[in-house]
Design a protein around this motif. Structure first.
Motif, PDB file in Angstrom:
ATOM      1  N   ALA A  99       0.832  -1.206   0.000  1.00 14.19           N
ATOM      2  CA  ALA A  99       0.000   0.000   0.000  1.00 14.19           C
ATOM      3  C   ALA A  99       0.867   1.258   0.000  1.00 14.19           C
ATOM      4  CB  ALA A  99      -0.921  -0.005   1.215  1.00 14.19           C
ATOM      5  N   PRO A 167      -5.008   0.425  -2.120  1.00 17.66           N
ATOM      6  CA  PRO A 167      -5.457  -0.927  -1.751  1.00 17.66           C
ATOM      7  C   PRO A 167      -5.056  -1.966  -2.782  1.00 17.66           C
ATOM      8  CG  PRO A 167      -7.293   0.359  -2.581  1.00 17.66           C
ATOM      9  CD  PRO A 167      -6.131   1.303  -2.464  1.00 17.66           C
ATOM     10  N   SER A 207      -5.752  -8.274  -7.358  1.00 15.06           N
ATOM     11  CA  SER A 207      -5.607  -6.824  -7.231  1.00 15.06           C
ATOM     12  C   SER A 207      -6.607  -6.080  -8.112  1.00 15.06           C
ATOM     13  CB  SER A 207      -4.175  -6.423  -7.600  1.00 15.06           C
ATOM     14  OG  SER A 207      -4.034  -5.023  -7.635  1.00 15.06           O
ATOM     15  N   THR A 211     -10.059  -3.469  -7.256  1.00 10.65           N
ATOM     16  CA  THR A 211      -9.963  -2.041  -7.576  1.00 10.65           C
ATOM     17  C   THR A 211     -10.570  -1.656  -8.926  1.00 10.65           C
ATOM     18  OG1 THR A 211      -7.761  -2.352  -8.572  1.00 10.65           O
ATOM     19  CG2 THR A 211      -7.853  -1.865  -6.215  1.00 10.65           C
TER      20      THR A 211
END
Length: 292
Positions: A99, A167, A207, A211
């Motif tokens: 992060a 994030p 990931s 997002t």
């Protein structure tokens, strides 16, 4: 220092593998819902190659190639150094380090992706011979934007980039740590390379799944203003208009090409970074290469 070098080399591998998928993702995210040019991921691939040649899939690659040295150096350098500061190698620490790395690299990532998006949209649906280029390359694109809009224009989409990257990179390194530890990716393991490829590929997919909605809004905000016509007044306005016109499924636009891209790109990136670091430490790679 080797964290930075390994990140750069891994980034080159990732960009070369994944840029065509990224071009398709952006085209699908941005296309008009009233007059769509593409029916889906594979139709978009076919259309770009037929209308703009195979090189059309690599439009805007100059921008990530220009920025990857700094971006991957920051990501893997900051992540590696943060892990050393945190001490114990745990998935939670991997998330925090990731992060932190994702947050810092936004300084370069945001303008790089702005140029990439504008270059990818240039000449959409036009025959190669008839296409009139507004921007000669990624640097020229950023200079044009800077002259018209100043520094705020260069950092258009910065907030949504931060919302995505912080994030996203946390999940990226957390997933990789959990999988690689579970699979036992040790230097003595002759099957380490396939395990690294799998762990890196799955980390990339995880990931993006977390997002992706933020990425859709980021792409729309960064493409807004092409032709000097602005459609959105803010992030909230972009979300409202997108949902009102296209429903909540708008946040999955281009997801197929993104997932298809995420596995090979991040598999190549993580495996390359790990092998470069092993080579720098003087470890013998010949058994791995022979076995693989």
């Amino acid at each position: 220092m080797m964290d930075f070098v390994a990140g750069c080399v891994g980034g080159v591998a990732g960009v070369l593998v994944g840029h065509p998928f990224d071009t398709v993702k952006v085209r699908l995210q941005i296309q008009s819902v009233d007059k769509p040019l593409y029916r889906g991921t594979f139709h978009c691939f076919q259309s770009i190659v037929r209308q703009e040649s195979a090189f059309g899939l690599y439009k805007g690659i100059g921008s990530p190639m220009m920025g990857l040295t700094f971006i991957n150096a920051i990501v893997f350098g900051v992540q590696g150094n943060t892990m050393r500061l945190l001490g114990e190698d745990t998935p939670t620490h991997q998330f925090l380090a990731g992060a932190a790395a994702g947050t810092l690299q936004c300084i370069i990532c945001c303008p790089m992706e702005l140029a990439k998006t504008r270059m990818q949209m240039q000449g959409t649906g036009q025959k190669k011979s008839s296409s009139k280029k507004l921007y000669k390359n990624s640097l020229d694109c950023l200079l044009h934007i800077y002259r018209r809009e100043g520094l705020p224009g260069i950092y258009r989409g910065m907030v949504t980039t931060l919302v995505r990257e912080m994030p996203g990179f946390g999940m990226y390194f957390w997933t990789y740590a959990v999988l690689s530890q579970s699979l036992g990716c040790e230097p003595s393991d002759s099957y380490m390379i396939p395990k690294l490829l799998f762990s890196g590929g799955m980390a990339g997919i995880a990931s993006w799944l977390v997002t992706y909605p933020a990425d859709v809004i980021k792409s729309r905000l960064q493409a807004d203003g092409v032709g000097r016509v602005n459609q959105y007044s803010s992030i909230a306005d972009c979300v409202r208009q997108s949902v009102r016109k296209e429903g909540y499924m708008v946040f999955t636009r281009g997801l197929t090409s993104t997932v298809l891209r995420a596995f090979p790109v991040n598999a190549a990136t993580f495996a390359t970074v790990t092998l470069v670091l092993m080579y720098a430490r003087g470890e013998d790679l010949s058994p791995l290469i022979v076995k693989f």
